[in-house]
Motif scaffolding. Structure first.
Motif, PDB file in Angstrom:
ATOM      1  N   UNK A   1      32.640  51.193  23.049  1.00 49.31           N
ATOM      2  CA  UNK A   1      33.348  51.458  21.797  1.00 49.31           C
ATOM      3  C   UNK A   1      32.475  52.309  20.868  1.00 49.31           C
ATOM      4  N   UNK A   2      31.216  51.891  20.717  1.00 50.06           N
ATOM      5  CA  UNK A   2      30.337  52.619  19.793  1.00 50.06           C
ATOM      6  C   UNK A   2      30.077  54.028  20.298  1.00 50.06           C
TER       7      UNK A   2
ATOM      8  N   UNK B   1      26.415  47.978   9.722  1.00 48.80           N
ATOM      9  CA  UNK B   1      25.682  47.966  10.997  1.00 48.80           C
ATOM     10  C   UNK B   1      25.702  49.357  11.633  1.00 48.80           C
TER      11      UNK B   1
ATOM     12  N   UNK C   1      22.625  41.792  14.502  1.00 50.33           N
ATOM     13  CA  UNK C   1      24.045  41.823  14.844  1.00 50.33           C
ATOM     14  C   UNK C   1      24.334  42.997  15.772  1.00 50.33           C
ATOM     15  N   UNK C   2      23.744  44.152  15.444  1.00 53.47           N
ATOM     16  CA  UNK C   2      23.965  45.346  16.259  1.00 53.47           C
ATOM     17  C   UNK C   2      23.508  45.102  17.691  1.00 53.47           C
TER      18      UNK C   2
ATOM     19  N   UNK D   1      30.432  36.024  18.256  1.00 53.20           N
ATOM     20  CA  UNK D   1      29.402  36.749  17.508  1.00 53.20           C
ATOM     21  C   UNK D   1      29.777  36.862  16.026  1.00 53.20           C
ATOM     22  N   UNK D   2      31.077  37.038  15.766  1.00 56.34           N
ATOM     23  CA  UNK D   2      31.513  37.072  14.365  1.00 56.34           C
ATOM     24  C   UNK D   2      31.159  35.751  13.687  1.00 56.34           C
TER      25      UNK D   2
ATOM     26  N   UNK E   1      31.550  46.063  12.109  1.00 58.12           N
ATOM     27  CA  UNK E   1      31.060  46.400  13.441  1.00 58.12           C
ATOM     28  C   UNK E   1      32.124  46.120  14.495  1.00 58.12           C
ATOM     29  N   UNK E   2      33.005  45.156  14.241  1.00 55.36           N
ATOM     30  CA  UNK E   2      33.981  44.764  15.252  1.00 55.36           C
ATOM     31  C   UNK E   2      35.292  45.536  15.129  1.00 55.36           C
TER      32      UNK E   2
ATOM     33  N   UNK F   1      33.093  38.590  21.170  1.00 54.90           N
ATOM     34  CA  UNK F   1      33.159  39.153  19.814  1.00 54.90           C
ATOM     35  C   UNK F   1      33.446  38.082  18.778  1.00 54.90           C
ATOM     36  N   UNK F   2      34.403  37.206  19.091  1.00 55.99           N
ATOM     37  CA  UNK F   2      34.739  36.158  18.120  1.00 55.99           C
ATOM     38  C   UNK F   2      33.534  35.249  17.892  1.00 55.99           C
TER      39      UNK F   2
ATOM     40  N   UNK G   1      23.041  36.641  10.166  1.00 54.84           N
ATOM     41  CA  UNK G   1      22.239  37.585  10.954  1.00 54.84           C
ATOM     42  C   UNK G   1      22.028  38.868  10.152  1.00 54.84           C
TER      43      UNK G   1
ATOM     44  N   UNK H   1      27.468  35.451  13.189  1.00 56.57           N
ATOM     45  CA  UNK H   1      26.987  36.307  12.104  1.00 56.57           C
ATOM     46  C   UNK H   1      27.260  35.653  10.753  1.00 56.57           C
TER      47      UNK H   1
ATOM     48  N   UNK I   1      21.768  42.998   9.905  1.00 56.78           N
ATOM     49  CA  UNK I   1      22.605  43.984  10.596  1.00 56.78           C
ATOM     50  C   UNK I   1      21.969  44.442  11.897  1.00 56.78           C
TER      51      UNK I   1
ATOM     52  N   UNK J   1      25.521  42.574  19.655  1.00 56.09           N
ATOM     53  CA  UNK J   1      26.826  43.080  20.079  1.00 56.09           C
ATOM     54  C   UNK J   1      26.656  44.077  21.215  1.00 56.09           C
TER      55      UNK J   1
ATOM     56  N   UNK K   1      31.408  46.742  23.775  1.00 56.41           N
ATOM     57  CA  UNK K   1      30.942  47.238  22.478  1.00 56.41           C
ATOM     58  C   UNK K   1      30.148  48.529  22.665  1.00 56.41           C
TER      59      UNK K   1
END
Lengths: 276, 459
Positions: free
Chosen positions: A218-219, A235, A205-206, A191-192, B367-368, A188-189, A200, A195, A202, A209, A215
């Motif tokens: 989570x989603x 996103x 990024x989606x 990817x942050x 998103x995070x 995650x870090x 990137x 981004x 959205x 992730x 993820x």
């Protein structure tokens, strides 16, 4: 494949898990923390006069993301390598059982022990929440538990794959912990940062992730509870508008892939290995 | 005409097309009691009359234009079912359209209507106790359940509205909105270029926006329940260039953004005051544009919002007052202490999470949300102050305990029994698995694996 043999092996595995101190420790931590969490969010429910399940669930999601992968990865990583090191695996394979039966029995037993652990954590926290009117819809709670269990299976598969590729128990555990760190934090870090530096879109990024099963969990959980992904900002709104209710299928398919593919790879490796 | 007002009891229960005839026959000021039955619309009321339905007579439109048109002042319409308006958004086809002052629309049930009740230049009217159901249309083709246009001093009270677009008050100052229940629409309540409104004890649920106040001054929002208003631009309360606003005792729960403030207040010298409100379980409690000033906050509760306060686009909110007379707000994420025991935290509450600051500038990073990586990021920023951002707001006197709130209408209790059963089933299932693992097949316990296998292979 003989079902009775698999079941017997699964029971043996389950008994081993119940004797495994690490596993018991993780379960106790999960139960204790989810209990503490439900108490904490109850303080809020009193003020609001309103079912604060949304935030309880958010806290549970956060907790699940930390502990469940740790538990499932270490349990999976220990499975084959540890027994091989102890010599019990060789003894087992010398019996008139196929490698497929051994593998299936082990996986089933570990899966059952994870189910017990997840059910215990959610169940005990759920009793506290229900008694004090802090919970929301029961269906959403069961859904969250189901998704947690699927995540634990995915992590178990990855853990077993690590185990099948490792020669020694210690190496397998180390690999499992490194993967945990990657899934939970580094991915995650990274990817942050990506981004921010690569700007990137959205959509990119989606999807990047979504390569991370945590993820996906989570989603999917947020979608279950809130019926939208508003929480996740642009996103999330993009995902809702682009895919709508198909997201549920996408999440399920991705999670199924994370459960099945590593498990198959682990099985293939287990079949081929000569030193077991 | 100077006839003596009288009450007429219409006698034909199945008088199709007779309602218009009854109206035509009545003298100005009469009260006409209309019995149950289905009456064919459209109907026009062009003289001061009281029409009172007994046992819910139905006025059935023909799917074209308005169903009931009121063109004379002092008309009262009470106790009817009105349905079947046209579907033209250009003509604004309505179930009831009143275009004269002192109209009273009371206890009517409106179904299958593009626009429900439309007051146009109908000052001093009363819209009370009506139930308005819109048509099953996509949101873009729906009309307003309630549209009040150039009708000052109109009372909107105790109405229920579902499945329509907006309840909108436009150029209609001094109109109180009280005790309504507006759900499943676009804007629960939309106030446009309209001044001096009291908005009290309404329930605004499951809309895109609960209350949107645009361009005006003098608004008091008190004790409303604003819950679960979501969508891409979902706000509980939106304030756009609104002056002299008071929000007091509202419960703003579980919205995408609790309160969104854009250029409010605009006029020099005016203020926006937030007092004793509950912001809880919203994805974002309060979102303000940068450099918003003269907002005052005290005795509010900010409880477990995904993000308590954000600044859209970055910047800070330091030019607002986050405490009045030594009392700030209750923040569920306050980490300070109260050594002197005066119920006020000894350290100011400062919002300076690195992640929150980042998402203000790069909203896609939301998103995070909920990822452990976010906690790690904030922890790192605390440990290495080099990365710590400037605080976005500072409450000098945070409250240690949440202040008491006035009651609001419409909160439902949780389904306790069902939840308890579900939870107990989970525990039972877990214990069953443990039990199943402890005993082998046939109830025998096995000491080691080899024996286990031989036993089953033989059987």
């Amino acid at each position: 494949m003989n079902i009775t043999v698999i079941w017997t092996l699964a029971q043996k595995e389950l008994r081993d898990a119940l004797r495994n101190r690490w596993f018991l420790l993780y379960t106790a931590a999960f139960v204790g923390l989810s209990l503490a969490l439900s108490y904490m969010s109850l303080a809020g429910a009193g003020i609001a006069g309103f079912a604060g399940f949304g935030r309880t669930a958010a806290g549970l999601i956060n907790l699940v993301l930390l502990i469940i992968p740790l538990m499932a990865l270490t349990v999976g990583a220990q499975s084959l390598a540890h027994e091989q090191e102890q010599g019990t695996l060789a003894y087992l394979l010398a019996q008139p059982v196929t490698r497929a039966e051994v593998f299936a029995g082990k996986y089933l037993g570990l899966a059952m022990s994870l189910l017990a652990s997840v059910g215990l954590g959610f169940g005990i926290a759920g009793v506290v929440l229900a008694i004090s009117d802090g919970a929301g819809s029961p269906a959403a709670y069961v859904g969250l538990m189901g998704r947690t269990y699927l995540l634990s299976l995915a992590m178990l598969s990855v853990g077993v794959l690590v185990s099948a590729m490792s020669k020694r128990g210690g190496v397998a555990i180390g690999g499992g912990l490194f993967l945990w760190l990657t899934f939970v934090f580094l991915g995650d870090l990274g990817l942050m940062g990506t981004a921010l530096t690569m700007r990137l879109s959205v959509g990119q990024l989606l999807w990047l992730s979504l390569l991370n099963p945590l993820q996906v969990f989570k989603m999917a959980a947020i979608l279950d509870i809130n019926a939208t992904l508003d929480l996740l900002g642009p996103a999330g709104i993009y995902a809702m508008q682009e895919y709508g209710q198909r997201l549920r299928i996408i999440f399920l398919a991705l999670m199924a892939a994370w459960i099945v593919l590593p498990a198959l790879a682990a099985y293939a490796r287990f079949q081929m290995r000569g030193d077991f | 005409m100077q006839g003596i007002a009288q009450t007429t009891q219409a006698s034909t229960p199945y008088g199709h097309a007779t309602l218009q005839a009854l109206i035509d026959a009545a003298k100005p000021g009469d009260t006409v009691l209309v019995p149950a039955g289905v009456y064919v619309g459209p109907i026009q009321i062009d003289k001061p009359l009281t029409l009172e339905g007994r046992l819910w007579p139905v006025i059935q439109g023909d799917g074209q234009g308005n169903v009931v048109a009121i063109t004379a002042p002092n008309v009262t319409l009470r106790g009817f079912v009105v349905r079947g308006s046209g579907t033209s958004l250009d003509r604004e086809d309505s179930a009831i359209r009143a275009s004269a002052p002192n109209s009273v629309l009371e206890n009517n049930r409106i179904e299958d209507a593009l626009f429900g009740i439309y007051l146009e230049r109908a000052a001093d009217s009363i819209v009370r106790g009506n139930t308005i159901y819109g048509m099953e249309l996509p949101l873009s083709r729906r009309g307003d359940g309630l549209k009040i246009f150039y009708s000052p001093r109109t009372l909107v009270e105790g109405n229920v509205m579902r499945n329509t677009r907006d309840a909108i008050l436009w150029y209609s100052p001094d109109s109180p909105v009280r005790g309504n229940d507006f759900a499943d629409g676009r804007y629960g309540l939309h106030l446009m270029q309209s001044d001096r409104h009291v908005i009290e004890e309404n329930i605004l649920r499951n809309n895109s926006v609960g209350v949107y106040v645009m361009y005006g001054s003098g608004f008091e929002l008190r004790r409303n329940l604003i819950i679960n208003n979501r969508g891409p631009s979902g706000y509980g309360v939106g304030l756009k260039e609104a002056n002299d606003v008071l929000l007091e005792g509202n419960r703003i729960l579980s919205n995408r953004v609790g309160v969104y403030s854009d250029g409010s207040p605009l006029r020099p010298g005016s203020t926006v005051t937030y007092r004793n409100n509950l912001f809880a379980y919203n994805e974002i409690g309060l979102e303000m544009l940068p450099n918003t000033e003269r907002n005052r906050f005290h005795d509010n509760i900010f409880l477990d919002n995904g993000q308590q306060v954000t600044v859209a686009g970055g910047g800070d909110l330091l030019r607002n007052e986050w405490a009045m007379d030594g009392r700030g707000n209750y923040w569920s994420d306050y980490a300070g202490f109260d050594a002197d025991g005066d119920a006020i935290g000894d350290l100011p509450y400062a919002a300076k999470s690195l992640y929150d600051t980042l998402t203000g500038v790069y909203p896609e990073l939301r998103l995070f949300q909920l990822s452990p990586a976010v906690d790690a990021l904030d922890l790192a920023a605390k440990a290495f102050p080099l990365f710590a951002p400037q605080p976005r707001l500072s409450d000098p006197a945070p409250l240690m305990q949440p202040p008491a709130l006035p009651p609001t209408p419409g909160l439902e209790p949780a389904p306790t029994t069902a939840n308890l059963i579900v939870a107990l089933v989970m525990v039972a299932a877990a214990l069953f698995i443990v039990w199943a693992g402890r005993r082998g097949p046939g109830g025998r316990r096995y000491v080691n694996v080899g024996k286990t296998h031989r036993a089953t292979a033989r059987s």
